[in-house]
Design an enzyme around this catalytic site. Structure first.
Site, PDB file in Angstrom:
ATOM      1  N   CYS A 188       0.823  -1.213   0.000  1.00  0.00           N
ATOM      2  CA  CYS A 188       0.000   0.000   0.000  1.00  0.00           C
ATOM      3  C   CYS A 188       0.859   1.267   0.000  1.00  0.00           C
ATOM      4  O   CYS A 188       0.379   2.339  -0.351  1.00  0.00           O
ATOM      5  CB  CYS A 188      -0.950   0.001   1.185  1.00  0.00           C
ATOM      6  SG  CYS A 188      -0.124  -0.203   2.757  1.00  0.00           S
ATOM      7  N   ASN A 189       2.120   1.138   0.380  1.00  0.00           N
ATOM      8  CA  ASN A 189       2.981   2.322   0.456  1.00  0.00           C
ATOM      9  C   ASN A 189       4.006   2.421  -0.657  1.00  0.00           C
ATOM     10  O   ASN A 189       4.707   3.426  -0.749  1.00  0.00           O
ATOM     11  CB  ASN A 189       3.722   2.347   1.798  1.00  0.00           C
ATOM     12  CG  ASN A 189       2.847   2.909   2.893  1.00  0.00           C
ATOM     13  OD1 ASN A 189       1.935   3.675   2.620  1.00  0.00           O
ATOM     14  ND2 ASN A 189       3.102   2.505   4.118  1.00  0.00           N
TER      15      ASN A 189
ATOM     16  N   SER B 210      10.239   2.574   5.685  1.00  0.00           N
ATOM     17  CA  SER B 210       8.785   2.449   5.863  1.00  0.00           C
ATOM     18  C   SER B 210       8.185   3.720   6.462  1.00  0.00           C
ATOM     19  O   SER B 210       8.910   4.538   7.035  1.00  0.00           O
ATOM     20  CB  SER B 210       8.479   1.280   6.799  1.00  0.00           C
ATOM     21  OG  SER B 210       8.943   0.093   6.248  1.00  0.00           O
TER      22      SER B 210
ATOM     23  N   GLN C 151       6.600  -9.011   3.141  1.00  0.00           N
ATOM     24  CA  GLN C 151       6.142  -8.649   1.793  1.00  0.00           C
ATOM     25  C   GLN C 151       7.264  -8.811   0.770  1.00  0.00           C
ATOM     26  O   GLN C 151       7.027  -9.224  -0.364  1.00  0.00           O
ATOM     27  CB  GLN C 151       5.617  -7.210   1.810  1.00  0.00           C
ATOM     28  CG  GLN C 151       4.274  -7.097   2.533  1.00  0.00           C
ATOM     29  CD  GLN C 151       3.920  -5.674   2.923  1.00  0.00           C
ATOM     30  OE1 GLN C 151       4.791  -4.823   3.107  1.00  0.00           O
ATOM     31  NE2 GLN C 151       2.635  -5.416   3.091  1.00  0.00           N
TER      32      GLN C 151
END
Lengths: 453, 269
Positions: A51-52, A111, A122
């Site tokens: 998502c980032n 992050s 991930q």
């Protein structure tokens, strides 16, 4: 010569409106990887889509793909973005910079919440997907192993993962500052909201001995209590339960104080012992702050917990400085591996060439050598081999230590009269994708058969 | 010479443990700090062994000897605890105190004698050693109590800084406090029993009342009350910490000030 290139967008460069459209749904990732692998020169590839961030790592022959290469790929695999310019958001890194960025991402130093553990999983997932499609090779295998090793070291050698950055974790952190062992402690949960449930989950992980849940709705309370292996108790039993509790987590929707000064005075008289640690994460508050006049009570509200979280975030940033040292060490190991790997074909070519010359010379003097006794012939063979090795040893050293493989290749070719075509042919590294990409992943995420970093 | 090297080891142990606390990176450092402390303790033990064997008895006859033995006892009790409970944060106060104590012992040329006429009685030897061990335990209880009060203040004032993260839990510190006080009380009691036996044999009285004797009895009663109060469930945490701090000060004053300046019971030995 293999070239490593990384391009992508992340939460620092790209607004959510673009990121959410660029993220690959899991079911489309295989197709995207296959599309990318069909492009000219791409030997190995990996796509990390969260998502980032959306990041594409490629290993190509001879030259690194330029940003346009990645932009056109992103446009091709995201028809919805046709007409949008992604250029301002895209970062494009090559060689060591690409490796360093990938290591930092895997170690959770890039992050949004530094030190969050999900990103490592991930990355493993992204690697596993590429591997299952035979799109990984020696370079990606190595960079992946080094990145995972770096992430593990960051988590074990720094305190980055010991500093909670969520409200519920912060409550547990405070509990551990007050109590040494949670196994013999009684925890009372008032309310069944998300925050209370999260705290209950964390408390279970901490090994709390006995947990009691209180809820107005008895049926829901009993269901939740069963889910978290807790006992259910009605609110009418609150005072008795407080007497027996070491820790209270309060998060009901009540608009008045459920625990007030009068109740606590009575509870403390009956307890006659120890510490009562209370967390009030309800808004409006459920516990009267005046109760802190009792020396055995530690009370924290939602704002206090936010202060803990903010302090931990600052600590994590400090730990990130130390973590970057670890990442740099792993990067150096990767660079050494890369350098060793790029010099091996040249050394092998030189060795083959001189061995061929040696054999040709021995052949030329076959008639003379034939007249010698067998042990003397053997000694001549050993002597010539040893002599050549001694002469070439400084050259091998120079090749290994050279910062520019192309320059040293040219020099060695001229100096030793290597045939240009033979040199080129041997120096183009055989790609081991087929062999290495089939190596199974061990439970630790490392490729079995290769030594972990 | 051995004392100088031991002092160096204590300083090294302090630096390594402090490094561990300030930097979470190097996991091997607490181990290295403790190892340096063990090295210092071994050399210190050897130095005391040589002193006692050359003299033929273990009575601590001077301030320098008492301080040297105290710093040794402090390290030994701490290392025992570290082995049992892993409380290396205490090392950041134990090792500098031991280092500074040895520095004082090495730097002072003149010495104040505790005893006007040194005795070689085994009872007096045991008395002096046990009392010093008791003082070391009381000092550790004092350090733990200080840590307890600091953490309690952080928790109440909601100060969540770097040091806060490094401190162990309140409950752990409270347990340590209880253990050190219990140990200190046991050493103190035994030390007093031995001196009473000696006094009875020498003067036909079990308690030679003097300033020192009165102060010693006061310290013993204070530690007795600490141990007894601990049996009550409501005597915990801050109350215990404050009383431990008071107990240590009284203990230290009794041994140092009364011995050196008030001409207590030891002056007649």
């Amino acid at each position: 010569m293999l070239r490593l290139t990384l391009a992508g967008v992340n939460h620092k460069t790209t607004p959510i409106e673009i990121r959410e459209r660029l993220a690959y749904p899991k079911e489309h990732l295989n197709d995207a990887l296959k599309t990318l692998s069909r492009r000219e020169g791409v030997l190995e590839t990996l796509i990390l889509s969260t998502c980032n961030r959306v990041e594409i790592l490629t290993v190509t022959t001879h030259s690194s793909p330029d940003p346009e290469f990645f932009l056109s790929f992103l446009q091709e695999t995201h028809p919805v973005l046709q007409g949008h310019s992604l250029r301002p958001y895209l970062y494009h890194l090559t060689g060591q910079e690409a490796a360093l960025h990938f290591f930092e991402v895997t170690s959770s130093l890039d992050s949004m919440v530094i030190g969050e553990p999900q990103i490592t999983g991930q990355v493993k997932e992204a690697y596993e997907r590429s591997r299952s499609l035979n799109l990984t090779g020696p370079m990606l295998n190595q960079i992946f192993q080094r990145a995972i090793a770096s992430a593990k070291r960051v988590r074990t050698e720094t305190a980055i993962s010991n500093l909670p950055v969520s409200i519920s974790y912060a409550a547990c952190q405070l509990a551990r500052k007050i109590f040494q062992d949670m196994h013999d402690k009684n925890v009372l949960l008032l309310g069944g909201g998300d925050m209370a449930q999260l705290t209950a989950r964390h408390m279970r992980k901490l090994g709390v001995g006995n947990m009691t849940l209180m809820l107005r709705d008895a049926q829901k309370g009993q269901e939740l209590a069963a889910e978290y292996q807790a006992h259910y108790a009605p609110f009418t039993d609150l005072e008795n339960r407080l007497v027996a509790s070491d820790m209270v987590v309060c998060s009901t929707g009540a608009d008045t104080y459920l625990i007030n000064e009068k109740m606590i005075s009575s509870v403390m008289d009956r307890r006659k012992s120890g510490t009562l640690f209370m967390i009030d994460i309800a808004v409006p508050r459920n516990i009267d702050p005046a109760i802190t006049r009792h020396s055995g009570i530690f009370l924290y509200n939602i704002d206090d917990l936010k202060t803990v979280v903010e302090a931990n975030q600052r600590e994590r940033e400090y730990e990130a400085f130390q973590a970057r040292e670890i990442v740099r060490e792993e990067l150096e190991a990767f660079v050494r591996w890369q350098a060793d790997r790029s010099t091996v074909p040249l050394i092998q070519t030189l060795r083959n060439h001189t061995e061929a010359l040696r054999k040709a010379e021995l052949e030329r003097y076959q008639a003379v050598l034939a007249s010698l006794p067998p042990d003397a012939r053997e000694k001549v063979d050993i002597l010539t081999r040893s002599l050549i090795n001694k002469i070439l040893h400084p050259t091998y050293q120079a090749i290994r230590q050279s910062p520019d493989i192309d320059e040293v290749r040219e020099w060695v070719t001229k100096c030793y009269g290597l045939p240009a075509d033979l040199s080129e042919k041997n120096l183009s590294q055989p790609h081991e994708k087929e062999n290495t990409s089939r190596l199974p992943l061990s439970s630790s995420g490392l490729v079995e058969g290769e030594s972990p970093a | 010479m051995l004392l100088k090297i031991a002092a160096g080891f204590y300083l090294g142990a302090f630096i390594l443990l402090l490094w561990d606390i300030l930097s979470s990176r190097h996991k091997a450092v607490p181990w290295a700090g403790i190892t340096a402390g063990v090295g210092g303790a071994l050399l210190h033990t050897l130095s005391l062994f040589i002193l006692f064997t050359s003299r033929g008895h273990v009575t601590l006859i001077s301030l320098k000897e008492a301080i040297s033995f105290f710093s040794w006892a402090l390290v030994i009790v701490f290392l025992f605890l570290e082995h049992q409970r892993k409380a290396h944060i205490l090392g950041i106060v134990v090792f500098p105190v031991s280092f500074l104590s040895l520095l004082f012992v090495l730097g002072v040329s003149t010495d104040s004698s505790f005893l006007k006429s040194p005795t070689t009685s085994i009872l007096i030897s045991l008395h002096s050693v046990l009392i010093d061990l008791g003082l070391a335990s009381a000092a550790l209880a004092f350090f733990v109590s200080c840590f307890y009060l600091i953490l309690d203040m952080f928790l109440r004032k909601k100060i969540f800084n770097y040091f806060f993260n490094k401190l162990p839990s309140l409950e752990f510190l409270d347990h340590l406090n209880q253990e050190f006080n219990g140990l200190g009380f046991a050493f103190l009691t035994l030390g007093l029993i031995f001196v009473m036996i000696w006094s009875y044999r020498t003067y036909a009285t079990i308690w030679p009342w003097g300033q020192k004797g009165s102060w010693a009895l006061l310290v013993w009663f204070l530690y007795l009350s600490l141990v007894l109060l601990r049996r009550r469930r409501d005597f915990r945490g801050k109350q215990a910490a404050y009383l431990s701090i008071a107990g240590f000060f009284l203990f230290a004053v009794t041994i140092l000030a009364v011995n050196l300046y008030m001409g207590g019971g030891h002056s007649v030995f």
